[in-house]
Scaffold this active site. Structure first.
Site, PDB file in Angstrom:
ATOM      1  N   ASP A  70    -143.219  35.304 -59.919  1.00  0.00           N
ATOM      2  CA  ASP A  70    -142.332  36.283 -59.270  1.00  0.00           C
ATOM      3  C   ASP A  70    -143.107  37.424 -58.603  1.00  0.00           C
ATOM      4  O   ASP A  70    -142.506  38.360 -58.086  1.00  0.00           O
ATOM      5  CB  ASP A  70    -141.364  36.883 -60.296  1.00  0.00           C
ATOM      6  CG  ASP A  70    -140.090  36.044 -60.475  1.00  0.00           C
ATOM      7  OD1 ASP A  70    -139.729  35.305 -59.538  1.00  0.00           O
ATOM      8  OD2 ASP A  70    -139.464  36.144 -61.545  1.00  0.00           O
ATOM      9  N   ARG A  95    -142.629  39.066 -66.594  1.00  0.00           N
ATOM     10  CA  ARG A  95    -143.064  39.787 -65.396  1.00  0.00           C
ATOM     11  C   ARG A  95    -143.941  40.995 -65.707  1.00  0.00           C
ATOM     12  O   ARG A  95    -144.523  41.582 -64.781  1.00  0.00           O
ATOM     13  CB  ARG A  95    -141.847  40.220 -64.556  1.00  0.00           C
ATOM     14  CG  ARG A  95    -141.060  39.046 -63.980  1.00  0.00           C
ATOM     15  CD  ARG A  95    -140.172  39.470 -62.820  1.00  0.00           C
ATOM     16  NE  ARG A  95    -140.943  39.912 -61.660  1.00  0.00           N
ATOM     17  CZ  ARG A  95    -140.411  40.448 -60.557  1.00  0.00           C
ATOM     18  NH1 ARG A  95    -139.098  40.612 -60.469  1.00  0.00           N
ATOM     19  NH2 ARG A  95    -141.184  40.831 -59.553  1.00  0.00           N
ATOM     20  N   ARG A 140    -131.391  46.085 -65.365  1.00  0.00           N
ATOM     21  CA  ARG A 140    -132.854  46.176 -65.472  1.00  0.00           C
ATOM     22  C   ARG A 140    -133.291  47.628 -65.740  1.00  0.00           C
ATOM     23  O   ARG A 140    -133.546  47.998 -66.870  1.00  0.00           O
ATOM     24  CB  ARG A 140    -133.511  45.649 -64.193  1.00  0.00           C
ATOM     25  CG  ARG A 140    -133.121  44.197 -63.839  1.00  0.00           C
ATOM     26  CD  ARG A 140    -133.851  43.199 -64.701  1.00  0.00           C
ATOM     27  NE  ARG A 140    -133.532  41.816 -64.361  1.00  0.00           N
ATOM     28  CZ  ARG A 140    -134.237  41.058 -63.542  1.00  0.00           C
ATOM     29  NH1 ARG A 140    -135.304  41.532 -62.936  1.00  0.00           N
ATOM     30  NH2 ARG A 140    -133.878  39.800 -63.312  1.00  0.00           N
ATOM     31  N   HIS A 169    -130.057  43.802 -59.341  1.00  0.00           N
ATOM     32  CA  HIS A 169    -130.894  44.899 -58.833  1.00  0.00           C
ATOM     33  C   HIS A 169    -130.096  45.630 -57.760  1.00  0.00           C
ATOM     34  O   HIS A 169    -129.384  44.980 -56.975  1.00  0.00           O
ATOM     35  CB  HIS A 169    -132.155  44.354 -58.144  1.00  0.00           C
ATOM     36  CG  HIS A 169    -133.342  44.138 -59.031  1.00  0.00           C
ATOM     37  ND1 HIS A 169    -134.277  43.148 -58.776  1.00  0.00           N
ATOM     38  CD2 HIS A 169    -133.788  44.792 -60.137  1.00  0.00           C
ATOM     39  CE1 HIS A 169    -135.228  43.204 -59.686  1.00  0.00           C
ATOM     40  NE2 HIS A 169    -134.955  44.175 -60.540  1.00  0.00           N
ATOM     41  N   CYS A 263    -136.681  42.109 -51.432  1.00  0.00           N
ATOM     42  CA  CYS A 263    -137.436  41.856 -52.679  1.00  0.00           C
ATOM     43  C   CYS A 263    -138.902  41.599 -52.375  1.00  0.00           C
ATOM     44  O   CYS A 263    -139.783  41.918 -53.186  1.00  0.00           O
ATOM     45  CB  CYS A 263    -136.889  40.639 -53.419  1.00  0.00           C
ATOM     46  SG  CYS A 263    -135.181  40.756 -53.910  1.00  0.00           S
TER      47      CYS A 263
HETATM   48  N1  ARG Z   1    -136.888  36.457 -60.113  1.00  0.00           N
HETATM   49  C1  ARG Z   1    -137.038  37.861 -59.882  1.00  0.00           C
HETATM   50  C2  ARG Z   1    -136.398  38.643 -61.016  1.00  0.00           C
HETATM   51  O1  ARG Z   1    -135.344  38.260 -61.451  1.00  0.00           O
HETATM   52  C3  ARG Z   1    -136.435  38.245 -58.586  1.00  0.00           C
HETATM   53  C4  ARG Z   1    -136.710  39.674 -58.232  1.00  0.00           C
HETATM   54  C5  ARG Z   1    -136.049  40.085 -56.967  1.00  0.00           C
HETATM   55  N2  ARG Z   1    -136.470  41.355 -56.551  1.00  0.00           N
HETATM   56  C6  ARG Z   1    -135.689  42.333 -56.112  1.00  0.00           C
HETATM   57  N3  ARG Z   1    -136.239  43.400 -55.633  1.00  0.00           N
HETATM   58  N4  ARG Z   1    -134.373  42.260 -56.187  1.00  0.00           N
HETATM   59  O2  ARG Z   1    -136.947  39.614 -61.477  1.00  0.00           O
END
Ligand code: ARG
Length: 270
Positions: A70, A95, A140, A169, A263
Site C-alpha cells: 500500500d 502499514r 482511521r 478516509h 490516495c
Molecule cells: N489500502 C489502503 C488502505 O486501506 C488504501 C489507502 C487509500 N489512501 C487514501 N488516501 N484514501 O489503507
C-alpha cells in the site's frame, strides 16, 4: 467562466506501484485473493504522473519498498503545510512500517518530520483547505490526532465524522477545489458534520453516490484542472459547470485496494 479559475503549480510526492498488491483487507474494497495487474497499475500510474507534469506540476518520487503493497498511497504518509511535515501513524499494523520510509524521504529532502502520537493517516484524513484543516475521523485518524494537528500547525482543525465504511478516509468523500470551495458526498458524513460542511461551503459541488463509489472525490485540483476518474461523470459535468476543467485519469486497478488519484498523491506545500 472557466477563464476565472486560476491554476497554482504544485509539488507532489508519489510512489511507484512496483510492489503494489492486495494482500490483506483493511477496507471494504479489499479482498485478499484479488489479482492485481501490476503492469496495468504501472501504466495507469504513469499516465497520472504524465498528466501532472503536462500541466506544469513538479513530481518527486519515493522509492517503493518490497512487502509494503500500500506504499503507493503516498497521501497517507503525511500532511505538509508551510513546509512543515506532520507524519503518520497507521491504524493497520501492516502499514505501520511505511511511515519511516517516507520520513527518510522527507528528511533527505530537507524537511523535519513530526512523529504523531495518535493514529493518523496523513492527507487521507487531514485536508488542508488554504485556511484550516478539515479532519476526518470514524475509521482511521483519531480525534486525539486532530488535536495534535492543531497544536502542531497552529491552524484551526475542524473534525468531521465519517459514517460509511466505503468512505473510510476523508479523501474518499471530499476534496478541495481551491481556497474557496470543495466538492463532497454528503451521505458519507454524520448529520452534524454535514451541517458543518453546508455552513462552511454553501456553494460546494456535491457528488452523487455513483460518483463517490467511482472514487470521483478522490481527486486532485490545482485550482483550475481537476484530475478525476473518468467514471465520475455527473461530478465531472458539475465541475465543468462551475468553471473547472476535468482531466480524466483512470486508476481503476487501484480501486482493488480502495484507492484512487488523491490516495496516490502527497502534496508538498512550501
Ligand atoms: N489500502 C489502503 C488502505 O486501506 C488504501 C489507502 C487509500 N489512501 C487514501 N488516501 N484514501 O489503507
Amino acid at each position: 467562466m472557466s477563464d476565472t479559475r486560476v491554476q497554482r503549480r504544485r509539488r507532489y510526492l508519489v510512489c511507484e506501484p512496483r510492489h503494489f498488491a492486495v494482500q490483506y483487507a483493511i477496507n471494504p474494497w479489499m479482498h485478499p485473493d484479488t489479482h492485481v495487474d501490476v503492469d496495468l497499475a504501472q501504466e495507469q500510474w504513469q499516465a497520472l504522473i504524465s498528466a501532472y507534469r503536462t500541466h506544469g506540476h513538479t513530481v518527486d518520487t519515493v522509492e517503493p519498498v518490497p512487502g509494503l503493497p500500500d506504499m503507493v498511497f503516498a497521501a497517507n504518509s503525511a500532511v505538509v503545510v508551510g513546509g512543515r511535515v506532520f507524519g503518520s501513524l497507521f491504524h493497520a499494523p501492516e502499514r505501520r512500517p511505511e511511515s519511516t520510509h517516507y520520513e527518510t524521504w522527507f528528511k533527505t529532502a530537507g524537511f523535519d518530520v513530526y512523529r504523531p502520537e495518535a493514529v493518523c493517516e496523513g492527507e487521507g484524513d487531514l485536508v488542508w483547505t488554504g485556511r484550516y484543516v478539515l479532519a476526518g475521523t470514524g475509521f482511521r485518524t483519531t480525534r486525539d490526532a486532530h488535536r495534535e494537528v492543531q497544536e502542531f500547525f497552529g491552524h484551526p482543525v475542524i473534525s468531521l465524522t465519517l459514517v460509511d465504511p466505503h468512505f473510510y478516509h476523508l479523501d474518499t468523500a471530499l476534496f478541495v477545489l481551491d481556497d474557496d470551495n470543495i466538492a463532497y458526498y454528503p451521505e458519507a458524513f454524520s448529520a452534524g458534520s454535514r451541517e458543518v460542511l453546508a455552513r462552511l461551503y454553501p456553494d460546494a459541488v456535491l457528488a452523487t453516490r455513483e460518483d463517490a463509489v467511482a472514487f470521483g472525490l478522490n481527486s486532485v485540483s490545482d485550482g483550475r484542472h481537476v484530475f478525476i476518474t473518468p467514471q465520475a461523470e455527473t461530478l465531472a459535468a458539475r465541475l465543468d459547470d462551475h468553471g473547472y476543467v476535468p482531466v480524466p485519469v483512470d486508476l481503476s486497478e487501484f480501486r482493488k485496494a480502495g484507492g484512487g488519484i488523491k490516495c496516490c498523491t502527497q502534496e508538498i506545500r512550501s
